[in-house]
Motif scaffolding. Sequence first.
Motif, short mmCIF file in Angstrom:
data_model
loop_
_atom_site.label_atom_id
_atom_site.label_comp_id
_atom_site.label_asym_id
_atom_site.label_seq_id
_atom_site.Cartn_x
_atom_site.Cartn_y
_atom_site.Cartn_z
N HIS A 145 47.21 3.50 -12.61
CA HIS A 145 46.12 4.42 -12.28
C HIS A 145 45.82 5.42 -13.40
O HIS A 145 44.67 5.56 -13.81
CB HIS A 145 46.48 5.14 -10.98
CG HIS A 145 45.33 5.83 -10.32
ND1 HIS A 145 45.09 7.17 -10.48
CD2 HIS A 145 44.37 5.36 -9.49
CE1 HIS A 145 44.02 7.50 -9.76
NE2 HIS A 145 43.57 6.43 -9.15
N HIS A 199 36.73 6.33 -11.75
CA HIS A 199 36.28 7.40 -10.88
C HIS A 199 34.92 7.87 -11.39
O HIS A 199 34.66 7.80 -12.58
CB HIS A 199 37.25 8.59 -10.89
CG HIS A 199 38.57 8.27 -10.26
ND1 HIS A 199 39.70 8.06 -10.98
CD2 HIS A 199 38.91 8.10 -8.97
CE1 HIS A 199 40.70 7.78 -10.17
NE2 HIS A 199 40.26 7.79 -8.93
N HIS A 222 39.62 0.04 -6.72
CA HIS A 222 40.83 0.36 -5.97
C HIS A 222 41.22 -0.73 -4.95
O HIS A 222 42.33 -0.72 -4.46
CB HIS A 222 40.68 1.73 -5.28
CG HIS A 222 40.80 2.89 -6.23
ND1 HIS A 222 39.78 3.30 -7.04
CD2 HIS A 222 41.86 3.71 -6.51
CE1 HIS A 222 40.18 4.34 -7.77
NE2 HIS A 222 41.43 4.61 -7.47
N HIS A 271 37.07 11.38 -0.61
CA HIS A 271 38.37 10.96 -1.17
C HIS A 271 38.91 12.01 -2.15
O HIS A 271 40.09 12.33 -2.16
CB HIS A 271 38.19 9.58 -1.83
CG HIS A 271 38.96 9.38 -3.09
ND1 HIS A 271 38.53 9.86 -4.31
CD2 HIS A 271 40.16 8.79 -3.32
CE1 HIS A 271 39.43 9.55 -5.22
NE2 HIS A 271 40.42 8.90 -4.67
N HIS A 331 42.60 14.32 -2.31
CA HIS A 331 43.54 14.47 -3.43
C HIS A 331 43.88 15.94 -3.66
O HIS A 331 45.04 16.30 -3.86
CB HIS A 331 42.96 13.86 -4.70
CG HIS A 331 43.21 12.40 -4.80
ND1 HIS A 331 44.42 11.88 -5.16
CD2 HIS A 331 42.41 11.34 -4.56
CE1 HIS A 331 44.35 10.55 -5.16
NE2 HIS A 331 43.14 10.21 -4.80
N PHE A 360 49.91 8.33 -1.84
CA PHE A 360 48.70 7.85 -2.49
C PHE A 360 48.25 6.51 -1.89
O PHE A 360 47.07 6.29 -1.64
CB PHE A 360 48.97 7.68 -3.99
CG PHE A 360 47.85 7.04 -4.77
CD1 PHE A 360 46.87 7.81 -5.37
CD2 PHE A 360 47.77 5.65 -4.91
CE1 PHE A 360 45.84 7.21 -6.11
CE2 PHE A 360 46.75 5.05 -5.64
CZ PHE A 360 45.79 5.84 -6.23
N HIS A 408 46.80 6.72 1.51
CA HIS A 408 45.46 7.32 1.37
C HIS A 408 44.47 6.25 0.89
O HIS A 408 43.39 6.09 1.47
CB HIS A 408 45.56 8.48 0.38
CG HIS A 408 44.28 8.93 -0.23
ND1 HIS A 408 43.15 9.20 0.52
CD2 HIS A 408 43.94 9.19 -1.52
CE1 HIS A 408 42.17 9.59 -0.30
NE2 HIS A 408 42.62 9.58 -1.53
N HIS A 409 44.85 5.51 -0.14
CA HIS A 409 43.88 4.58 -0.71
C HIS A 409 43.68 3.33 0.13
O HIS A 409 42.62 2.71 0.08
CB HIS A 409 44.20 4.26 -2.16
CG HIS A 409 43.38 5.12 -3.08
ND1 HIS A 409 42.05 4.87 -3.32
CD2 HIS A 409 43.67 6.27 -3.72
CE1 HIS A 409 41.56 5.82 -4.11
NE2 HIS A 409 42.53 6.69 -4.36
N TRP A 455 37.16 16.95 -8.62
CA TRP A 455 38.46 16.35 -8.85
C TRP A 455 38.51 15.40 -10.03
O TRP A 455 39.41 15.47 -10.85
CB TRP A 455 38.92 15.59 -7.60
CG TRP A 455 40.30 15.05 -7.73
CD1 TRP A 455 41.46 15.77 -7.74
CD2 TRP A 455 40.69 13.68 -7.90
NE1 TRP A 455 42.54 14.93 -7.90
CE2 TRP A 455 42.09 13.65 -7.99
CE3 TRP A 455 39.98 12.48 -7.97
CZ2 TRP A 455 42.82 12.46 -8.15
CZ3 TRP A 455 40.69 11.30 -8.13
CH2 TRP A 455 42.10 11.30 -8.22
CU LIG Z 1 42.24 8.36 -5.34
#
Ligand SMILES: [Cu+2]
Length: 533
Positions: free
Chosen positions: A19, A51, A60, A253, A257, A279, A282-283, A424
């Motif tokens: 990542h 991103h 992702h 999203h 974070h 993580f 979450h993803h 972010w």
């Molecule tokens: Cu993320």
Amino acid sequence: MYDRPYKDVRSFYQVAGIHGLPYEPYDRVIGVHEYNSSGWVKDRWGGYCHHGDSIFITWHRPFMLLFESILVNEAKKIALQYNVDEKEKYVEAAKQLRHPYWDWADEKAIEGVPEIFLIPEIEINTPNGRKKVKNPLKSYTLPVDLSHPLEKGHNPWDKPHFIVPTSVPFTPAGYPTIRYPNDKYEDQNDILNASLSVYVSTVFRPGLYQMFHLSEYLPFSTIGTEQSEGTSVPPPPSVFFESAHFASIETTHDAFHLVSGGLGGHLSHATTAAFDPLFFFHHVNVDRLFALWQEVWVSQNIDALGTYTEEMNATIDENTDLTPFRKTKTEIWKSSDIRDIEKLGYTYPQVTMFKGQDPKNLQAYLLKLYKPDPYYGLRFFAKLTIKESKLVGPYSVRVFVNLKNATAQTPITSPHFAGLVAMWHNINHFHAINNICVMETVDITAAMKQLGIRIEIHNYTQEVNNVTDLLNSTTIFDIENNITIVPVLLNGKGISLNEAGVNKVEVISFEHDKVNPNFLEENTGQYYDAKNF
Ligand SMILES: [Cu+2]
């Protein structure tokens, strides 16, 4: 995965390291799009992840697939180690295993992060009997140094003089990942849960509620942008302009974070986020939201990903390699390959539940599930235009209603706090040189309701200005007095609107309960007021 040698491509270290940091090739994939020819090598983002562009969400997906397939293979191997009377049960369970998700927008999330991510030890039934083990979901311990030592005082080994770093945390070998570290490098779960609880109702639920109305891929998938006025440079090809007035999956999203890592926490920085085991929960949830959105809007439309190419040029499209994820020995996955999750061998409960039904049923279910507050109908939004290259994130831009003197010290538990925009993602270099602004919105309806501000639909005919014959735009909103914008760094320090790049705030309202609403249709909105900074 934790126990494998860290150079093994199946190790947690290697997979998490795709990542962001340590900026090393994974599985020898060095990428065809390395940023090495345009003279900005120094500033370049060194990780593989996307991103702030149209393949954020598709990149992702194979990332989660890779993690999950390695995890399931490990489980299958462990299952075979149980003795005869238990083996069959575990072998079957390993076959069924898929990486779980945590739905941080579920109403239950208001109570905080599930305990399984917070407790230091868990008891499990191992092939050698019941054992207490270090909880693998709380943190991951780094096998080698991650990032570089910071200024004296900011490194975990400096404790008891540890000062929580404001930049990317340095994690020495042998130290665990952390959330909201205190000055002893310990997790502060109480702050994590208190902040999360506020975000669930102010950012996550309104964000998803908006997102499941969006029928077009680009506004759904990534951050909306526009070019600053007075810029003569032509727009860079990879940038999507004129996006939604609304939350995308990426903006919501992003906020997760920020709130899950806190100051000095790994999840707060794209460079270190994937090393925290949370993580992946979450993803996978983000992937699930993508799958659900696809079911609502795309299932009948086989050309849907064509919208990738409509707005984009060849730089990024559905055929861009999603490096470093190998489909075969010689091929890399592309966004066009990963559209259908069932072809990839997995699904989600709500996808199956609504299979074969009118997608509107699923949409109605999701809107009910994520309804931010009891008030359907007219909803109000503060739309912010923020210059992206002004300040390197992460920071947040908070919106307060009817609290003119709100500052960074005003707690987000205040009834005047409406929500925030999470800045972010790393500065995109194209965006920086081209004065790109991001446009993001905060749903201020719940705060208005709580403060007793009148939000029922006005009889506009009563409010036409007699002199100008125009609608009286300040009937409900006088931004000067009603809306206060407060940018805050991760360390809680306030910064000026100028420092944070906040250029403009507008207040708009839309009706959400119209049949099959599409918020992108301009005529469904009511514009109240704007203020430039
Ligand atoms: Cu993320």
